[in-house]
Each structure stands twice: as structure tokens, then as C-alpha cells.
Design an enzyme around this catalytic site. Structure first.
Site, PDB file in Angstrom:
ATOM      1  CB  THR A   1      -0.774   0.056   0.947  1.00 33.12           C
ATOM      2  OG1 THR A   1      -1.566   1.531   1.459  1.00 33.12           O
ATOM      3  CG2 THR A   1       0.053  -0.708   1.825  1.00 33.12           C
TER       4      THR A   1
ATOM      5  CE1 TYR B   1      -4.213  -1.761   4.582  1.00 35.19           C
ATOM      6  CE2 TYR B   1      -3.362   0.235   4.553  1.00 35.19           C
ATOM      7  CZ  TYR B   1      -3.805  -1.445   4.331  1.00 35.19           C
ATOM      8  OH  TYR B   1      -3.897  -0.996   2.660  1.00 35.19           O
TER       9      TYR B   1
END
Ligand code: UFG
Length: 326
Positions: free
Chosen positions: A114, A138
Site C-alpha cells: 500500500t 495499517y
């Protein structure tokens, strides 16, 4: 090839499974169906299982030649409040997959990483060698796994391609799958559903960012383009490509206000909006420098104009509102 797709019943995973099947592969979906959907598994078998269970991971690799690993939690805001959940699932449980691959002699893995690994970068567009300083658990959980892949490569000969997704959006142009998160936290589906009147007005998180219109900027990539990068990624590894990490984005950024106005334009419906404070863990601007994926994979976005993203997502959400898939 028989390819294990962890998280293959999810939004991005189901598009990846379809793209792999279209390229002649058999996607074997491994998913615990906590966030994924049985209806989204249409292009190969489903193994219902959890990566927390090391023996299930080992069993799933039977006859598999390569892995696409997408299973994981995805909510930036939640990760700030529940870091333990993110480190455990996205990192610790994912190590079970890597160790099962070692045991089975499966060497090639494409990993769903990501843009959040970059945190709040100083340089935008962001090249792959920018500092990796995630600003939420995250992003950090994904960064940890990227690092594990590097060390597993050096020690055990594992070969990996980390695809650092920017903002996946849009839906399958054939309408066979699309985004169906619950809870839904992503901007485009929430804006569309607010326009359709099936969800409340959308919160606009932050109007004081240092951007031209004060709202945050993201690089939206059509999920079909993203899916194709995985197919090319598997082929890249199988043909001897070196382990690396690549941005998958368009190189163009759009603000939250821009998204709202494109949805209004295409749907012909007003979007009710509530101005709200910034959301914890959000960066002002994340836009890819997207050259290396072109060079390494011959990949380029084909469906990622904002118009096509919103048009395909709108068609999908209209259908979901009338006939929720089962
Ligand atoms: N936003 C709103 N209102 C909402 C939802 C989002 O204003 O109701 C804003 C956010 O603050 C952000 C932008 O819209 O500025 C995009 O938010 P999304 O939640 O759609 O996407 P994120 O950029 O937060 O996160 C996505 C993926 C992550 C990934 C990240 C990396 O969900 O997995 O992109 O860029 F890490």
C-alpha cells in the site's frame, strides 16, 4: 498455473481472480469470509480458511505454483484504534503463509502492499525509494511484511513482488464483481451511496489541508487495472524478474471535492455533504510516481480516468442498491 489468492473473496481479490482466470490460470481463493463474500468467488475454487491456522495455510498450497497474498485488514482509521488486530492479522498471520510456502517449495509471491507505507511523504509524486515511515499501524503492518519478504528472499530464496496500491476504486466493467465493504469507509462508494440516497450524507474529512481546494488528494486506480498488474507480476516473477516493490497508481491526484463533483456530474444527482474534521492517520496527498511498474511489468492504466472509475462504480452500486448480491 494454479495460483493461491488469499483474500480472493474481497473487493480487489475478486478482480484479481477474474484477471488470473482470463489469463488462463486457476485462481484458488483462500478466504475466511470475515470481510469477503462467497458470491465474489466465481473464477475458481474457494478454500474457506484463516491464515492464523498454519496447517490450513499448508493444506491450501497443495498443487499451487505461486501466491497472490491480499488477505488482511484494510481500515486505516480502525488500525489507529486497534493496532494489535492489524499487527497480528496483517503481519503475524501472514508469516504462517510464508512458512507454509517454504515448506511446500513455493517461491513466488505477489503481495498486496500500500501507499500507506510511505506515511506522509515530503516528495509527491512518490518514488518507490522514498522513506518508508508509515503514520498508522495499517501501513506499518504492510511495511513489516515487505521487510519480511526481503529477508525471506535473502535467506530462503523466496521471490516477491510488492505492489504498493494507491486508491483502488471502480468496479468490474462487466458488472460481475465490485466493492461491498461492511462497514464501508472508502470515499467513492460513500459519495455514490449518498447521491443514491442509500446512505447518509458523506462526511468530508478535512478542508484545511495544504492542497489547492483544502481537501486531501489521492491517486485513484481502477481495480481492473490494479488486477492486471498482479497477473503481469506473476508472469514477471515466473520469468526470473528480481524481487522488488512497485507503485501501482496513475500518477495523477484528485481531491475529495473533485470526486464529489464528478459523481454529481455523472449521476446527475446532488451529493449531500457534511464538513467534518480531518480523519486520524490520513495523509494530505498520496500520488504515485508510476514509472517503474511500466518499465518492469509493461503495465499501464487503461481504465483509470476518473470518469470510467465513477461510471463503473455507479453502475455497480446502483445494482447493489436494488439487488444485493448473494
Ligand atoms: N474521505 C472523506 N470522507 C469519507 C471517506 C474518506 O472525506 O467518508 C477522504 C479521506 O479523508 C481521504 C480520501 O477521502 O482523504 C480517501 O479516503 P479513502 O478512505 O477512500 O482511502 P484512503 O486514502 O484512506 O485509503 C486507501 C486504502 C488504504 C490504503 C490507502 C493508501 O483504503 O488501504 O488508500 O493510499 F492504505
Amino acid at each position: 498455473m494454479r495460483i493461491l489468492v488469499t483474500g480472493g473473496a474481497g473487493y480487489i481479490g475478486s478482480h484479481v481472480a477474474k484477471a488470473l482466470a482470463s489469463a488462463g490460470h486457476t485462481p484458488v481463493v483462500f478466504d475466511n469470509l470475515e470481510m469477503g463474500h462467497r458470491w465474489a468467488v466465481r473464477w475458481g475454487p474457494l478454500i474457506e480458511g484463516d491464515l492464523a491456522d498454519a496447517s490450513a495455510a499448508r493444506a491450501a498450497l497443495e498443487g499451487v505454483e505461486a501466491v497472490v497474498h491480499l488477505a488482511g485488514y484494510i481500515f486505516v482509521g480502525e488500525s489507529v484504534k486497534a493496532p494489535s488486530k492489524y499487527y497480528r492479522n496483517n503481519f503475524v498471520n501472514s508469516l504462517n503463509l510464508l512458512d507454509a510456502m517454504r515448506a511446500a517449495g513455493v517461491r513466488d509471491i505477489v503481495f498486496s502492499s500500500t501507499a500507506a507505507v510511505y506515511g506522509a511523504p515530503e516528495k509527491v509524486p512518490i518514488p518507490e525509494d522514498s522513506p518508508k515511515i508509515p503514520i498508522n499501524p495499517y501501513g506499518e503492518s504492510k511495511r513489516f511484511f515487505e521487510q519480511a519478504l526481503e529477508w525471506y528472499g535473502a535467506a530462503y530464496g523466496m521471490r516477491s513482488l510488492c505492489l504498493r496500491y494507491f486508491n483502488a476504486a471502480g468496479a468490474d466493467p462487466d458488472g460481475e464483481t465490485g466493492e461491498a465493504h461492511e462497514p464501508e469507509t472508502h470515499l467513492i462508494p460513500l459519495v455514490i451511496d449518498a447521491a443514491l440516497g442509500v446512505r447518509p450524507p458523506v462526511g468530508l474529512f478535512g478542508t484545511d489541508y495544504p492542497t489547492p481546494d483544502g481537501t486531501a488528494i489521492r491517486d485513484y486506480i481502477h481495480v481492473t487495472d490494479l488486477a492486471r498488474a498482479h497477473v503481469l507480476g506473476i508472469e514477471y516473477l515466473r520469468s526470473g524478474g528480481a524481487s522488488t516493490a512497485l507503485n501501482v497508481g496513475t500518477g495523477s491526484g484528485h481531491s475529495v471535492r473533485e470526486i464529489i463533483s464528478v459523481v454529481e456530474g455523472i449521476s446527475g444527482l446532488p451529493v449531500p455533504v457534511n464538513i467534518a474534521p480531518r480523519r486520524e492517520g490520513d495523509s494530505p496527498a498520496l500520488v504515485a510516481l508510476a514509472l517503474r511498474a511500466r518499465e518492469a511489468l509493461g503495465w499501464e492504466p487503461r481504465h483509470s480516468s476518473l470518469e470510467e472509475i465513477v461510471r463503473t462504480a455507479l453502475a455497480w452500486h446502483r445494482r447493489m442498491a436494488k439487488h444485493p448480491p448473494r
